[in-house]
Design a protein around this motif. Structure first.
Motif, PDB file in Angstrom:
ATOM      1  N   GLN A 145      13.437-107.801  57.238  1.00 28.97           N
ATOM      2  CA  GLN A 145      12.726-108.900  56.583  1.00 28.97           C
ATOM      3  C   GLN A 145      11.531-109.341  57.427  1.00 28.97           C
ATOM      4  O   GLN A 145      10.452-109.617  56.907  1.00 28.97           O
ATOM      5  N   ASP A 146      11.727-109.389  58.738  1.00 29.00           N
ATOM      6  CA  ASP A 146      10.597-109.679  59.625  1.00 29.00           C
ATOM      7  C   ASP A 146       9.522-108.603  59.496  1.00 29.00           C
ATOM      8  O   ASP A 146       8.327-108.896  59.527  1.00 29.00           O
ATOM      9  N   SER A 149       7.578-108.985  56.181  1.00 28.76           N
ATOM     10  CA  SER A 149       6.774-110.203  56.249  1.00 28.76           C
ATOM     11  C   SER A 149       5.553-110.010  57.138  1.00 28.76           C
ATOM     12  O   SER A 149       4.450-110.473  56.817  1.00 28.76           O
ATOM     13  N   GLU A 152       3.015-107.794  55.288  1.00 23.32           N
ATOM     14  CA  GLU A 152       2.342-108.497  54.204  1.00 23.32           C
ATOM     15  C   GLU A 152       1.346-109.518  54.734  1.00 23.32           C
ATOM     16  O   GLU A 152       0.302-109.763  54.119  1.00 23.32           O
ATOM     17  N   THR A 153       1.637-110.096  55.891  1.00 25.77           N
ATOM     18  CA  THR A 153       0.658-110.983  56.535  1.00 25.77           C
ATOM     19  C   THR A 153      -0.594-110.213  56.909  1.00 25.77           C
ATOM     20  O   THR A 153      -1.728-110.665  56.670  1.00 25.77           O
ATOM     21  N   TYR A 175      10.962-101.921  51.649  1.00 24.20           N
ATOM     22  CA  TYR A 175      11.551-102.709  50.570  1.00 24.20           C
ATOM     23  C   TYR A 175      12.566-101.887  49.782  1.00 24.20           C
ATOM     24  O   TYR A 175      13.631-102.376  49.407  1.00 24.20           O
ATOM     25  N   HIS A 184       9.677-105.191  44.541  1.00 25.08           N
ATOM     26  CA  HIS A 184       8.635-105.357  45.555  1.00 25.08           C
ATOM     27  C   HIS A 184       8.067-104.001  45.975  1.00 25.08           C
ATOM     28  O   HIS A 184       6.856-103.864  46.197  1.00 25.08           O
ATOM     29  N   HIS A 275      13.348-115.095  57.316  1.00 24.00           N
ATOM     30  CA  HIS A 275      12.126-114.735  58.032  1.00 24.00           C
ATOM     31  C   HIS A 275      11.987-115.576  59.292  1.00 24.00           C
ATOM     32  O   HIS A 275      12.214-116.773  59.272  1.00 24.00           O
ATOM     33  N   SER A 277       9.281-116.195  62.703  1.00 26.71           N
ATOM     34  CA  SER A 277       7.896-115.966  63.112  1.00 26.71           C
ATOM     35  C   SER A 277       7.808-114.873  64.157  1.00 26.71           C
ATOM     36  O   SER A 277       8.635-114.754  65.039  1.00 26.71           O
TER      37      SER A 277
END
Length: 286
Positions: A145-146, A149, A152-153, A175, A184, A275, A277
């Protein structure tokens, strides 16, 4: 020893920073080479960095000593400090990779290795240099998941351009295979095809995805697109994919949103973790 201690005290009372640094280098060399005590040399080089945090010579000498004594936590803290004062892109890339390697192989901290390379990836936005290693670490630490994420950032920063194709392909595969969210994955494959309508890797993956969920009308649409591509003439030299992408968007592409959502996955499918950081640099432990 007494001679070194006298010179050390001289450094303490010397007001000029550059003179103090010069004396401390002499002190460090005497501790290591004349007396044979590495700890004294480390203290002296550490004092240099307190005065001049960007002093590369002192940092490299400390790196050598920490490696020789297997002081891995001190080493990663030193490397992270050096990163803060390094601007050359090549040197920064090497520092990111070395720091991540120490975290993983010496401190057994996959999480911190992933954090370090996440920072590098956000900075360089280069899938070829960092994508495979981030993918490997995500697998080791179950950090999918990290991983998605993070990608996608970076994709938001890169935009809908040719350079984003490799990023979309990698995150789509994660995904699909790891997070079991085909809707996704399909969306990312669609992004690839809107940029490169002839991208066979995306077409193959999208076809496989649709077949798996018995979306036969959509499979037919993908097969028709493949057939159309096989009949299209080769692009002239210097041509870009912009015109082909425009034509692709005009076609009735498979409604990937009709693929199963995460809520309707088959029993036993793994869901992603919350998620967290990736942007803050890690501590040397954990």
């Amino acid at each position: 020893r007494s001679c070194v201690e006298i010179i050390d005290r001289k450094a303490e009372i010397t007001p000029d920073t550059f003179d103090r640094v010069s004396i401390l280098f002499s002190v460090a060399e005497m501790w290591e080479k004349k007396i044979g005590e590495a700890e004294g040399a480390k203290r002296a080089y550490g004092q240099v960095l307190e005065l001049q945090a960007s002093n590369l010579d002192a940092s490299q000498e400390l790196e050598r000593l920490y490696e020789a004594d297997m002081q891995w936590e001190e080493l990663v803290n030193l490397l992270l400090l050096r990163l803060e004062h390094t601007t050359d892109p090549f040197e920064r890339e090497e520092l990111f990779k070395k720091t991540a390697n120490v975290f993983e192989t010496r401190l057994q901290s996959v999480d911190n290795a992933f954090v370090v390379l996440s920072n590098a990836f956000e900075e360089f936005r280069d899938d070829e240099r960092f994508g495979p290693e981030l993918e490997r670490l995500a697998g080791l630490g179950d950090k999918w998941q990290d991983f998605v994420s993070l990608f996608e950032t970076v994709l938001q920063a890169v935009g809908h351009v040719q350079a984003s194709v490799a990023l979309h392909l990698r995150v789509a595969a994660a995904y699909d295979r790891e997070l079991h969210t085909p809707e996704h994955a399909g969306t990312h494959y669609q992004y690839v095809l809107s940029i490169e309508p002839e991208n066979l890797k995306a077409l193959d993956a999208l076809e496989s995805l649709l077949v798996r969920y018995n979306k036969w009308p959509e499979v037919v649409a993908v097969l028709q697109r493949r057939a159309d591509l096989s009949q299209e003439p080769a692009s002239p030299p210097g041509a870009t994919s912009k015109g082909r992408a425009s034509a692709s968007r005009d076609q009735d592409w498979p409604p990937v949103a009709h693929l199963p959502s995460a809520a309707s996955r088959s029993p036993g499918a793994r869901s992603g973790r919350d998620h967290r950081s990736h942007r803050s640099f890690p501590s040397s432990t954990g």
